[in-house]
Write a protein that holds these residues in place. Structure first.
Motif, PDB file in Angstrom:
ATOM      1  N   GLU A 133       9.276 -28.231 -14.115  1.00 29.12           N
ATOM      2  CA  GLU A 133       9.941 -27.010 -13.662  1.00 29.12           C
ATOM      3  C   GLU A 133       9.297 -26.519 -12.368  1.00 29.12           C
ATOM      4  N   ILE A 135       9.873 -24.091  -9.185  1.00 28.36           N
ATOM      5  CA  ILE A 135      10.699 -23.082  -8.545  1.00 28.36           C
ATOM      6  C   ILE A 135      10.876 -23.398  -7.066  1.00 28.36           C
ATOM      7  N   SER A 226       8.249 -19.351 -12.674  1.00 33.01           N
ATOM      8  CA  SER A 226       9.498 -19.634 -13.381  1.00 33.01           C
ATOM      9  C   SER A 226       9.978 -18.408 -14.171  1.00 33.01           C
TER      10      SER A 226
END
Ligand SMILES: [Zn+2]
Length: 384
Positions: A133, A135, A226
């Motif tokens: 993940e 950003i 996140s």
């Protein structure tokens, strides 16, 4: 195993009521007694017997009983009672908050335990970590940063990430008598969360860890990004080879300016060796270069606000800890703050390497005061 005996002696006071709330934690239960009257001007505690006067009837919550208490015996001639604790309780700490209406009793668990069914505000919010993940792949955020603008989500102040330093296989600094920084940092961070939840239930508080587990430095800021957090606060205890070093200090991200700051920076950054994906030879992560470039941009964008948050925290601690040395607001290059796309600070509460301060860190009173100082500063900052 020996059971501890806990005695609450509470004289009746007409009209007074006490409400009880249980705040379950991995390391024990925090029991909050809130009184309609000022509880006392004198509180005497000997061993594990607690005397509060004038006091009130306390209703022992049902949910509290199975794990922590064998039973309790109301006293015939007063409103006090005697409680026999189970082996689940290792020790007891208490604190009377300064307004005199709230008493906290902390039942330290003999073993880390989870009581999701007792949760008062749901289980601790700790989202699953995802290393993939990133950003940084969000083009609108990158575009904003490249134009020197802050992360777009910061317009609404609604989410704070609290980061207890170290954890799991990384104990952090080890105290004079062998206590671990990771434990004290977590305890203070949990109190910050608990108090923020009480004072600002509208804010979302996210912990990078709420148990004794290992979280890599990179994962901590990735989580904050996140979650689109508005603040990132990392909580630590300081250490020095000189056991008389003492006091508290607050850092924001920058190049270390003094030898002293560099020493703290080296200490906190040394954790990096516990991280997977870190290449010790080149001192780099296997992260992409882009994220570091953006981290530098973000650092400059948030420099001013991070430093003003650091000043608020340092001032707030100085107000409460008049007997402890304020070492001031400092700048250093902490990996854990690098990459945070929001204002971020790192607080060193006290020196665990100093015998006196290590002892202080072991008292709930001190940890609570530290947590309240941080909360006061955060709420002040949030108003700006
Ligand atoms: Zn640390």
């Amino acid at each position: 195993m020996i059971s501890l005996h806990l005695l609450f002696c509470m004289a009746a006071l007409t009209g007074g009521t006490v409400s009880t709330r249980i705040i379950p934690r991995y390391d024990g239960l925090l029991m909050e007694l809130t009184s309609s009257e000022v509880i006392t001007d004198s509180i005497t505690i000997t061993g594990y017997s607690v005397n509060v006067r004038p006091g009130h009837r306390v209703i022992m919550p049902e949910a509290f009983l199975p794990f922590w208490v064998f039973g309790w015996e109301p006293d015939a001639d007063s409103c006090g009672f005697t409680v026999e604790l189970t082996d689940a309780v290792d020790s007891l700490e208490y604190s009377l908050r300064e307004d005199g209406r709230v008493m906290l009793i902390f039942f330290r668990a003999a073993e880390p335990l989870l009581f999701p069914e007792l949760s008062w505000k749901g289980p601790p919010r700790e989202p699953a970590y995802s290393d993939s993940e990133q950003i940084y792949s969000d083009s609108s955020i990158i575009a904003a940063l490249e134009m020197g603008q802050q992360s777009p989500w910061l317009d609404d102040f609604d989410c704070i990430v609290i980061d207890p330093g170290h954890g799991g296989r990384d104990p952090g600094a080890v105290g004079y008598t062998g206590t671990f920084e990771k434990d004290r940092a977590l305890e203070i961070a949990l109190l910050v969360r608990d108090i923020l939840n009480i004072r600002r239930p509208d804010l979302e508080i996210v912990m990078t860890r709420s148990t004794d587990c290992y979280v890599s430095l990179g994962a901590r800021t990735r989580l904050a990004n996140s979650m689109k957090a508005d603040l990132f606060i990392s909580i630590h205890c300081n250490a020095a080879t000189n056991s008389s070093a003492n006091g508290f200090e607050t850092f924001f991200l920058s190049r270390a300016r003094t030898d002293d700051s560099r020493a703290v920076e080296m200490l906190e950054n040394s954790v990096i060796e516990y991280d997977e994906g870190y290449d010790a030879a080149s001192h780099t992560f296997q992260d992409d270069a882009l994220s570091f470039l953006l981290a530098d941009i973000a650092q400059n964008i948030y420099l001013e606000r991070s430093s003003s948050l650091a000043v608020e925290i340092q001032d707030s601690m100085a107000d409460r800890f008049t007997g402890n040395a304020s070492r001031g607001v400092k700048q250093a290059g902490f990996y854990v703050l690098r990459g945070a796309l929001m204002p971020s600070v790192l607080v060193e509460i006290a020196f665990i390497s100093n015998p006196g301060e290590e002892q202080m860190l072991q008292s709930l009173d001190f940890r609570l005061a530290s947590a309240e100082a941080i909360v006061d500063a955060v709420l002040k900052f949030a108003e700006q």
